[in-house]
Each structure stands twice: as C-alpha cells, then as structure tokens.
Design a protein around this motif. Structure first.
Motif, PDB file in Angstrom:
ATOM      1  N   MET A   1     -63.751  24.585  59.743  1.00  0.00           N
ATOM      2  CA  MET A   1     -64.611  24.783  60.921  1.00  0.00           C
ATOM      3  C   MET A   1     -65.897  23.974  60.759  1.00  0.00           C
ATOM      4  O   MET A   1     -66.541  24.024  59.709  1.00  0.00           O
ATOM      5  N   LYS A   2     -66.249  23.236  61.781  1.00  0.00           N
ATOM      6  CA  LYS A   2     -67.476  22.440  61.749  1.00  0.00           C
ATOM      7  C   LYS A   2     -68.367  22.861  62.912  1.00  0.00           C
ATOM      8  O   LYS A   2     -67.931  22.909  64.060  1.00  0.00           O
ATOM      9  N   ILE A   3     -69.620  23.177  62.594  1.00  0.00           N
ATOM     10  CA  ILE A   3     -70.612  23.518  63.610  1.00  0.00           C
ATOM     11  C   ILE A   3     -71.433  22.266  63.904  1.00  0.00           C
ATOM     12  O   ILE A   3     -72.074  21.706  63.008  1.00  0.00           O
ATOM     13  N   GLN A   4     -71.401  21.812  65.151  1.00  0.00           N
ATOM     14  CA  GLN A   4     -72.094  20.579  65.533  1.00  0.00           C
ATOM     15  C   GLN A   4     -73.197  20.876  66.543  1.00  0.00           C
ATOM     16  O   GLN A   4     -72.931  21.129  67.717  1.00  0.00           O
ATOM     17  N   PRO A   5     -74.465  20.879  66.125  1.00  0.00           N
ATOM     18  CA  PRO A   5     -75.554  21.038  67.099  1.00  0.00           C
ATOM     19  C   PRO A   5     -75.623  19.839  68.033  1.00  0.00           C
ATOM     20  O   PRO A   5     -75.506  18.681  67.598  1.00  0.00           O
ATOM     21  N   VAL A   6     -75.807  20.114  69.307  1.00  0.00           N
ATOM     22  CA  VAL A   6     -76.026  19.084  70.325  1.00  0.00           C
ATOM     23  C   VAL A   6     -77.317  19.443  71.051  1.00  0.00           C
ATOM     24  O   VAL A   6     -77.423  20.510  71.653  1.00  0.00           O
ATOM     25  N   VAL A   7     -78.299  18.564  70.962  1.00  0.00           N
ATOM     26  CA  VAL A   7     -79.614  18.826  71.546  1.00  0.00           C
ATOM     27  C   VAL A   7     -79.766  17.977  72.803  1.00  0.00           C
ATOM     28  O   VAL A   7     -79.726  16.742  72.741  1.00  0.00           O
ATOM     29  N   LEU A   8     -79.911  18.646  73.940  1.00  0.00           N
ATOM     30  CA  LEU A   8     -80.082  17.963  75.228  1.00  0.00           C
ATOM     31  C   LEU A   8     -81.568  17.704  75.438  1.00  0.00           C
ATOM     32  O   LEU A   8     -82.346  18.631  75.650  1.00  0.00           O
ATOM     33  N   ARG A  44     -84.964  22.375  64.115  1.00  0.00           N
ATOM     34  CA  ARG A  44     -85.201  23.245  62.963  1.00  0.00           C
ATOM     35  C   ARG A  44     -84.594  24.635  63.149  1.00  0.00           C
ATOM     36  O   ARG A  44     -84.424  25.387  62.198  1.00  0.00           O
ATOM     37  N   ARG A  45     -84.245  24.988  64.382  1.00  0.00           N
ATOM     38  CA  ARG A  45     -83.717  26.321  64.681  1.00  0.00           C
ATOM     39  C   ARG A  45     -82.403  26.598  63.956  1.00  0.00           C
ATOM     40  O   ARG A  45     -82.050  27.750  63.712  1.00  0.00           O
ATOM     41  N   MET A  46     -81.670  25.565  63.593  1.00  0.00           N
ATOM     42  CA  MET A  46     -80.394  25.757  62.906  1.00  0.00           C
ATOM     43  C   MET A  46     -80.563  25.916  61.400  1.00  0.00           C
ATOM     44  O   MET A  46     -79.596  26.241  60.702  1.00  0.00           O
ATOM     45  N   ASP A  47     -81.762  25.680  60.872  1.00  0.00           N
ATOM     46  CA  ASP A  47     -81.989  25.825  59.434  1.00  0.00           C
ATOM     47  C   ASP A  47     -81.701  27.249  58.995  1.00  0.00           C
ATOM     48  O   ASP A  47     -82.154  28.215  59.622  1.00  0.00           O
ATOM     49  N   GLY A  48     -80.951  27.402  57.914  1.00  0.00           N
ATOM     50  CA  GLY A  48     -80.635  28.729  57.385  1.00  0.00           C
ATOM     51  C   GLY A  48     -79.372  29.333  57.956  1.00  0.00           C
ATOM     52  O   GLY A  48     -78.952  30.411  57.525  1.00  0.00           O
ATOM     53  N   LEU A  49     -78.730  28.666  58.924  1.00  0.00           N
ATOM     54  CA  LEU A  49     -77.518  29.219  59.527  1.00  0.00           C
ATOM     55  C   LEU A  49     -76.402  29.369  58.491  1.00  0.00           C
ATOM     56  O   LEU A  49     -75.572  30.286  58.575  1.00  0.00           O
ATOM     57  N   GLU A  50     -76.408  28.493  57.467  1.00  0.00           N
ATOM     58  CA  GLU A  50     -75.343  28.539  56.464  1.00  0.00           C
ATOM     59  C   GLU A  50     -75.308  29.861  55.696  1.00  0.00           C
ATOM     60  O   GLU A  50     -74.286  30.233  55.114  1.00  0.00           O
ATOM     61  N   GLU A  51     -76.426  30.589  55.690  1.00  0.00           N
ATOM     62  CA  GLU A  51     -76.443  31.874  55.006  1.00  0.00           C
ATOM     63  C   GLU A  51     -75.576  32.903  55.721  1.00  0.00           C
ATOM     64  O   GLU A  51     -75.139  33.892  55.113  1.00  0.00           O
ATOM     65  N   LYS A  52     -75.314  32.709  57.015  1.00  0.00           N
ATOM     66  CA  LYS A  52     -74.507  33.662  57.776  1.00  0.00           C
ATOM     67  C   LYS A  52     -73.180  33.074  58.232  1.00  0.00           C
ATOM     68  O   LYS A  52     -72.272  33.811  58.602  1.00  0.00           O
ATOM     69  N   ALA A  54     -71.931  28.784  58.408  1.00  0.00           N
ATOM     70  CA  ALA A  54     -71.587  27.525  57.754  1.00  0.00           C
ATOM     71  C   ALA A  54     -72.732  26.552  57.964  1.00  0.00           C
ATOM     72  O   ALA A  54     -73.476  26.664  58.934  1.00  0.00           O
ATOM     73  N   ARG A  55     -72.843  25.616  57.048  1.00  0.00           N
ATOM     74  CA  ARG A  55     -73.905  24.627  57.199  1.00  0.00           C
ATOM     75  C   ARG A  55     -73.609  23.735  58.393  1.00  0.00           C
ATOM     76  O   ARG A  55     -72.551  23.097  58.457  1.00  0.00           O
ATOM     77  N   PRO A  56     -74.512  23.678  59.370  1.00  0.00           N
ATOM     78  CA  PRO A  56     -74.246  22.828  60.534  1.00  0.00           C
ATOM     79  C   PRO A  56     -74.354  21.352  60.187  1.00  0.00           C
ATOM     80  O   PRO A  56     -75.060  20.955  59.253  1.00  0.00           O
TER      81      PRO A  56
END
Length: 518
Positions: A1-8, A44-52, A54-56
């Motif tokens: 599984m890959k989490i891909q942030p997309v910023v509009l 920066r909002r995605m920082d720390g998501l890997e703790e819950k 996966a690393r985005p």
C-alpha cells in the motif's frame, strides 16, 4: 500500500485581498501569525502519519506555472522533497487537477491518493491522521472518500454534505454513505442543516485510489479524462517541474471534483445506475478553509475586546475587529465588527459581515487593469525579489535582493537606463563585454541598449538599490538573451538586441564603475 499526498495549489483567494494577489495567492501566505505558509503547513500535515499507518510518499504538488518558483522555494525552505510539481498553464478546476495528478502517479502502481487543498487550516494533526487512517481503509475497499466537518455555526460560505447510514459498523471516526452534496445555503437553510445533525461542512479533502478516480471521471466526464490524458502524454519534464502540454490542458472543460463526479455518483445511485461508492468520514480537527476575512477572525486569538490583531496596531474602544498591518501603523477608534487590512500598496476596510464581498473589489480592480489585484509592491522572482520603493515621471527606485548563487537573466532594455548601488553583499556585474565585481557602497551605470546581468557569487543575500530612468519603465521592457530559468526563448532576445543596438544612444560609452560613483 502506498499513500500519495496530492496538494492542489491552484486558486487566487480573491476574498483575502489585499494580502492575496493573483501572482501571490493565499496558499503562499503565512496567516494568523503563523511562521509557515498555508502550503507549507499542508505539506507538513502528513508528518508523523507513519506512526499510525504508513510513511507517505513525497507529495505531488499541482499549481499554476505563474508561481512555480515560489512553490519550489517554499518546499526547499522547509526541506520538503516533492515527487513532482505539476504545472497548469491555466486553472481548470479541481477535477482536471486531480485527474492529471492521478495519471501522473499511476506509473508507480495504484497508490491511495490523499487530495488536500493547499489553503486550509487544520489545527489538530493527530485527529487528521486518525481520519486519514480510516479513510485509507475505505479507499482500499474502492470508495471515493471525502471528509465532512461537523458544523460549528450556520455558515453560508461552505457547501454541505448530507450523510446517510453508517458504512462500517461504528468505527471511529464515524463514516457514512453520502446522500447528497448541497451548495452554499442561505442563512435560514444553514441553520436547519446545523439543527438536523446529519449535515457536514464539505472540507474539499478526498482520498481515493488513482485507478478508482480515473474510472469514475471516465464514467462521469470522459471529456475531462481525454483532455488530461493528452496533456499528460504530451507533457515534458522541466527540471523539478512537470509541464502539462498547454493546448491539450486548456482544451479541458473546467469543473470541480464535486460537480464532475461526487454529485453524479449520488444521482446515479438514486437512479439505480452502476457507480463508484462514496463515503464521508467525520473530521473533527479544527478545520477551516480560510475563505474570507471573517473566517480568520473566527479562528484567530482574540484580545479582551474580541479583536484579532496582527502587526503594528493601536485600537481604542474598538470591538470584534480583525486588524492586520504589514507596513504602517493602523489606528482605530470607536469601530465595531470591522476588517482593516494594510499592505504597502493598499488598505482594505470592510464590515465583517461583508467579508465575502471583497472579491467584488478584485473584480473592479481587474476591470480597471489595476496592478494591485495581480501583484504586491514586493515581487518575487526565481532569483530573489524586488520592491518598488519610489517612482515618478521618468524615474523609478527599486530595492533588489538576489539570493546567494542566483543570477538575473542576461538582458537589455529598449527604453530605460539603470544605476545600481550595492548596499549589502557582493555583485558580479556583466555590462556589455565587461565583467566586474562590486562590493558595498560601490555603484555602476547601465546605459540604455547595453546588455547586462546581475549575479550574486557570495554566501549572503545581495542587496542593491536600482534607479531607473527613461521614457518607459514597465516590467515588459525586458528582453532576455540568456536565462537560467528558461523564461524566454534566446532567439527572441538575440533579434531584439540587434535591433536596439542600431538605434540606442549610449551616453559616455559603456559607463564606469567605482566607489560611490553614478
């Protein structure tokens, strides 16, 4: 599984004028006393998501090419790597932007996209991560997921989502089927939505697998998908940017994610047609879209009189006001429920209840071809910035800052000559066929028609005062012969220099450089 942030990172933020301008919109501003811009906070909002979860992956940012260098600079300033900065030649809305991003990321498999507008505030990052974790499970199951904010007041400036039945047995945060999307209501209707308890503010944040989105947009708006496929296939890498092919992308119909897909999903479900599933996850994380000045007042820290104050402000017997000073002292006496915003070139005063109508000021300024709706007095460039600090008939004075290691284009002017005085740092000056170094308190003169370039070879910012004189001082009196940033074809510059060389009257030869000289 890959989490891909997309910023509009599109949009002009007209309701936050005069801070937000066409070429420096609100997502690139630090608001409410924050140190980071809204764009930087979003990444920066995605920082720390890997703790819950996966690393985005490194984010994909999609923005208008007019402020591509500002976006890249802001990413570097916070040490953020980007997978790509995708450039739109013109804004076509969120549906084409997401489609272009989904096509761009599909080569890496089929990631779960986290689609975030770059101009929102989310105060509670942990709560946001909880919602993303829940949204990921739903997205992996094939849902198009949006996030709904429980309404705190009967807001008329937001769209609403009507939630239906629970989709996954009461897991927290709650998730529901979507009954319908509702446009911005009037005040009475908004109050009824708040009272009903089944309506949520539409945050504009989504999660979906890339393949699921492309299937949905293909079903609902095949014309958008086709145009974006052409723009992606014919696009080209330009350094750290990916440039969508302009003609193909501009042929794409303009539409939002909600109109193009989400509302159609609801309609098709009611008609019994096959359609992707949609769910809304409850988001209680201190969300705001910072859409207008009254919103900044609502979320801002208030003093004893209910005022939100930023900058140099003196207020007496003033209550419930938003007072923002960037450049000069603001003094207010006996005012209630107002917004006063001061910048170096404009002051905006409005009643707080009319904050949504500030966009009409921008429309008026645009119709009158006023520069104040497009740029600030201080203008950012890929090499640094310049600030027009004075001007009059046939002269203009600028403060120019060149970043370490950066260089302006090799250029020539048809209508103006320039005097440069170094006030900080070291300048490498190209003037005609000569090159010289200037240090603090040294100066040089660039006659009309002479090719020239300014560079900063040092380790600290270079600051100079530039005095222009001539018959025309507009920024379009620049012909670039060479440019590190690819802003003008060299052939155009070469032809222009040959033309101007035959007519330019160069007083005093190539000029002189000397300490304190003119």
């Amino acid at each position: 599984m890959k989490i891909q942030p997309v910023v509009l990172c599109g949009g002009s933020g007209t309701r936050l004028w005069p801070l937000s301008r066409e070429q420096h919109p609100k997502q690139l501003l630090a608001l409410n006393g924050a140190k980071l811009s809204l764009l930087q906070e979003t990444v920066r909002r995605m920082d720390g998501l890997e703790e819950k979860l996966a690393r985005p992956a490194d984010p994909v940012v999609i923005c208008n090419e007019d402020y591509r260098f500002l976006v890249a600079d802001q990413m570097r300033a916070i040490g953020a790597k980007t997978r790509s900065i995708i450039l739109e030649s013109s804004g076509r809305g969120t549906a084409p932007a997401l489609t272009a991003a989904a096509l761009h990321t599909l080569a890496d498999g089929d990631p779960v996209l986290v689609i975030m507008p770059s101009d929102h505030v989310i105060a509670e990052r942990e709560a946001f991560h909880d919602a993303v974790r829940h949204g990921t499970a739903l997205a992996l199951a094939g849902h198009i997921v949006t996030f709904g904010v429980p309404p705190v007041w009967p807001e008329t400036g937001y769209g609403y989502i009507r939630a239906g039945t629970d989709v996954d047995g009461g897991h927290k945060p709650a998730a529901y089927n979507i009954v319908s999307f509702v446009e911005k209501p009037d005040a009475e209707t908004a109050r009824s939505y708040v009272a009903a308890g089944s309506y949520y503010w539409n945050s504009g944040i989504f999660m979906v697998r890339a393949s699921v989105w492309l299937d949905a947009i293909g079903r609902c708006r095949p014309d958008i998908l086709a145009a974006c496929e052409r723009a992606d296939a014919q696009g080209a890498r330009d350094g750290e940017f990916f440039r969508l092919e302009a003609a193909a992308f501009e042929s794409c119909p303009q539409d939002s994610i909600d109109y193009a897909v989400m509302e159609r999903i609801g309609a098709r479900r009611q008609d019994g047609e096959g359609a992707p599933r949609a769910a809304v996850v409850q988001l209680e994380a201190g969300w705001s879209d910072v859409g207008a000045w009254d919103t900044l007042w609502k979320i801002g820290g208030k003093d004893a009189d209910g005022n939100v104050i930023h900058g140099d402000v003196c207020s007496i017997d003033t209550h419930g006001a938003l007072l923002v000073s960037q450049h000069r002292l603001i003094a207010c006496v006996g005012l209630d429920d107002v917004v006063v915003v001061e910048t170096p070139d404009a002051v905006m005063v409005a009643h707080r209840d009319r904050a949504q109508d500030v966009k009409s000021i921008v429309s008026r300024l645009k119709s009158e071809a006023r520069s104040e709706c497009v740029t600030h007095r201080k203008v950012h460039r890929p090499w640094g910035s310049y600030d027009c600090i004075d001007g009059g008939e046939r002269f203009q004075v600028k403060r120019i800052v060149v970043n370490p290691g950066a260089a302006l284009s090799l250029q020539v002017h048809f209508h103006r000559a320039e005097h440069w005085v170094v006030v900080k740092g070291t300048a490498r000056v190209t003037r005609g066929e000569e090159t010289c170094l200037l240090t603090e308190n040294q100066s040089t003169y660039i006659p009309l028609g002479v090719k020239h370039r300014l560079e900063n070879p040092g380790k600290v910012p270079l600051e100079i005062i530039e005095v222009q004189s001539g018959s025309y001082l507009g920024e379009d009196d620049i012909v670039r012969l060479e440019d590190t940033y690819g802003r003008t074809p060299l052939e155009k510059g070469a032809a222009a220099i040959r033309a101007v060389a035959s007519t330019a009257q160069v007083a005093g030869g190539a000029g002189t450089a000397g300490k304190g000289g003119a």
